[in-house]
Design an enzyme around this catalytic site. Structure first.
Site, PDB file in Angstrom:
ATOM      1  N   GLY A 211       8.724   0.825  -0.604  1.00  0.00           N
ATOM      2  CA  GLY A 211       7.969   1.849   0.124  1.00  0.00           C
ATOM      3  C   GLY A 211       7.356   1.273   1.375  1.00  0.00           C
ATOM      4  O   GLY A 211       7.719   0.186   1.813  1.00  0.00           O
ATOM      5  N   ASN A 212       6.449   1.994   1.964  1.00  0.00           N
ATOM      6  CA  ASN A 212       5.739   1.497   3.155  1.00  0.00           C
ATOM      7  C   ASN A 212       4.300   1.999   3.125  1.00  0.00           C
ATOM      8  O   ASN A 212       3.904   2.731   2.220  1.00  0.00           O
ATOM      9  CB  ASN A 212       6.476   1.907   4.434  1.00  0.00           C
ATOM     10  N   ARG A 213       3.520   1.634   4.136  1.00  0.00           N
ATOM     11  CA  ARG A 213       2.074   1.887   4.109  1.00  0.00           C
ATOM     12  C   ARG A 213       1.675   3.250   4.656  1.00  0.00           C
ATOM     13  O   ARG A 213       0.500   3.533   4.826  1.00  0.00           O
ATOM     14  CB  ARG A 213       1.338   0.809   4.909  1.00  0.00           C
ATOM     15  N   SER A 214       2.634   4.109   4.948  1.00  0.00           N
ATOM     16  CA  SER A 214       2.282   5.417   5.514  1.00  0.00           C
ATOM     17  C   SER A 214       1.393   6.209   4.540  1.00  0.00           C
ATOM     18  O   SER A 214       1.709   6.317   3.354  1.00  0.00           O
ATOM     19  CB  SER A 214       3.554   6.218   5.799  1.00  0.00           C
TER      20      SER A 214
END
Ligand code: C5P
Length: 400
Positions: A211-214
């Site tokens: 995933g990512n930090r969005s």
């Protein structure tokens, strides 16, 4: 500018225990810059005092048609004639019946009969009363006449009965008011705006993902603003911890492929697509059915394959206004410019990834074929509002 600023709102309060929640609504609308004129029924004053609403709105509370303030501003039909919107919350079964019958035997019913403004009703009553054939027929009569009747929530009532009849919470009512004002006055009235938000999660196994930090904050704020400007909004969201904006159609997805499948459908009649989501560029080639176990000191190599470029693919399908985002750690302008061309976008919004993803504030650079513009670093909610205004201005030129 807030859609509520300077708007004249007539707020009719009826005799239901949910009246206490409407005090908060009156306060929120007033703080957002609206002029709120409260009309209370006699029964409403048994639940909440007129002084409460008077203090919160800074306006006299109206009730008796024969005892209106003598400043000449409020004649018995003047309130309705001047209103931008008339809201009845809570709306009791009795009031709904009177309004459906076209009665005008007091100030609230007269105001509703005499207005050309949109009317919004938020029913609150015992579940059996809401399900009674007379109420069902009255609600459908009102809807057929163009009134907006908010569906009550299902849940525990004040008298410990469980069922459908609870008035939604004040933020939901406020969102419905914003949406209705937007549809009546807003520049995106009649438009379908599709917005993606948050980051995608690409499964490695049943419990792990890439995933990512969005956080989704920007996309959710854009969706609320598009709704306030009158659009029908579809918000396609990756997993987030945020409360979704009310009066917006929310579709939750996890992976890039799911997002792509939803968007292919959603953009079928879209006027604008705002592709704000942080879509994972790669996904594991295979996701294990079972949780991957450690084996001694051996490492684990994941084989990743590229995800399709969602917006690039959609751009070829049909003509609509396409906005992409470019979160970059280096060479912001050059990278964003490249994406504008490569993905066939009408506008790209560039930002510095490190200082903005998952952070409360953001600075934006807007790049289109007409040139470069920038919005200074500010909280995401106001950045989203300013950005959406910029998008609307460009959409109108594009569409003309
Ligand atoms: O990841 P990238 O910087 O290329 O993203 C630029 C724009 O393209 C963003 O609007 C993003 O939502 C979109 N995008 C996409 N499909 C992908 C990756 C990104 O539509 N697979």
């Amino acid at each position: 500018m807030d859609v509520l600023s300077g708007k004249k709102i007539v707020l009719g309060v009826c005799g239901s225990i949910a009246a206490y929640k409407v005090a908060q609504l009156a306060r929120d609308l007033t703080l957002a810059g609206a002029q709120v004129d409260v009309i209370m029924t006699e029964a409403a004053t048994r639940f909440v005092g007129a002084a409460t609403f008077q203090a919160l709105t800074g306006r006299p509370v109206l009730g008796d048609m024969w005892a209106l303030p003598e400043d000449g501003v409020v004649g018995h039909v003047a309130l309705g004639a001047q209103a931008d919107i008339v809201v009845v919350a809570p709306a009791t079964a009795n009031r709904i019946a009177k309004i459906a019958a076209g009665m005008s035997d007091d100030l609230m019913t007269t105001t509703i009969l005499a207005t050309r403004a949109p009317v919004l009703l938020a029913p609150a009553m015992n579940p059996q009363m809401y399900a009674a054939p007379a109420t069902v027929a009255n609600v459908s009569t009102l809807r057929a006449r163009g009134y907006t009747v908010i569906e009550p929530d299902d849940g525990r009532m004040a008298e410990h009965v469980v069922g459908k009849g609870r008035m939604p919470e004040p933020p939901v009512l406020e969102a419905e008011i914003r949406a209705l004002l937007g549809r009546t006055h807003g520049p995106l009235s009649g438009r379908h705006v599709v917005i993606t938000a948050g980051g995608t999660q690409e499964p490695i196994d049943p419990v792990r993902y890439i995933g990512n930090r969005s956080s989704g904050q920007m996309g959710y704020a854009l969706a609320a603003r598009a709704r306030d400007l009158g659009a029908r909004v579809t918000l396609v969201s990756g997993p987030t911890a945020l409360t979704p904006p009310a009066a917006v159609a929310l579709v939750r997805v996890e992976t890039a492929l799911q997002m792509q499948a939803v968007l292919v459908e959603a953009v079928g009649d879209a006027d604008i697509l705002i592709m704000n989501a942080a879509v994972a560029d790669f996904r594991p080639a295979e996701s294990s059915d079972q949780k991957i176990k450690k084996s001694g000191d051996a490492g684990l190599t994941l084989h990743l394959v590229p995800n399709p470029d969602i917006i690039g693919g959609l751009a070829e399908r049909r003509e609509f206004f396409k906005v992409g985002f470019a979160a970059e750690t280096n060479d912001l302008l050059a990278n964003a410019q490249g994406k504008l061309e490569r993905k066939g976008l009408d506008l790209i919004v560039a930002n510095d990834a490190v200082s903005s993803i998952g952070q409360p504030e953001i600075a934006l650079t807007l790049i289109d074929r007409g040139g470069v513009a920038s919005l200074p670093r500010q909280p995401k909610a106001t950045a989203a509002a300013s950005l959406l205004d910029e998008i609307v201005a460009r959409f109108e030129r594009w569409h003309a």
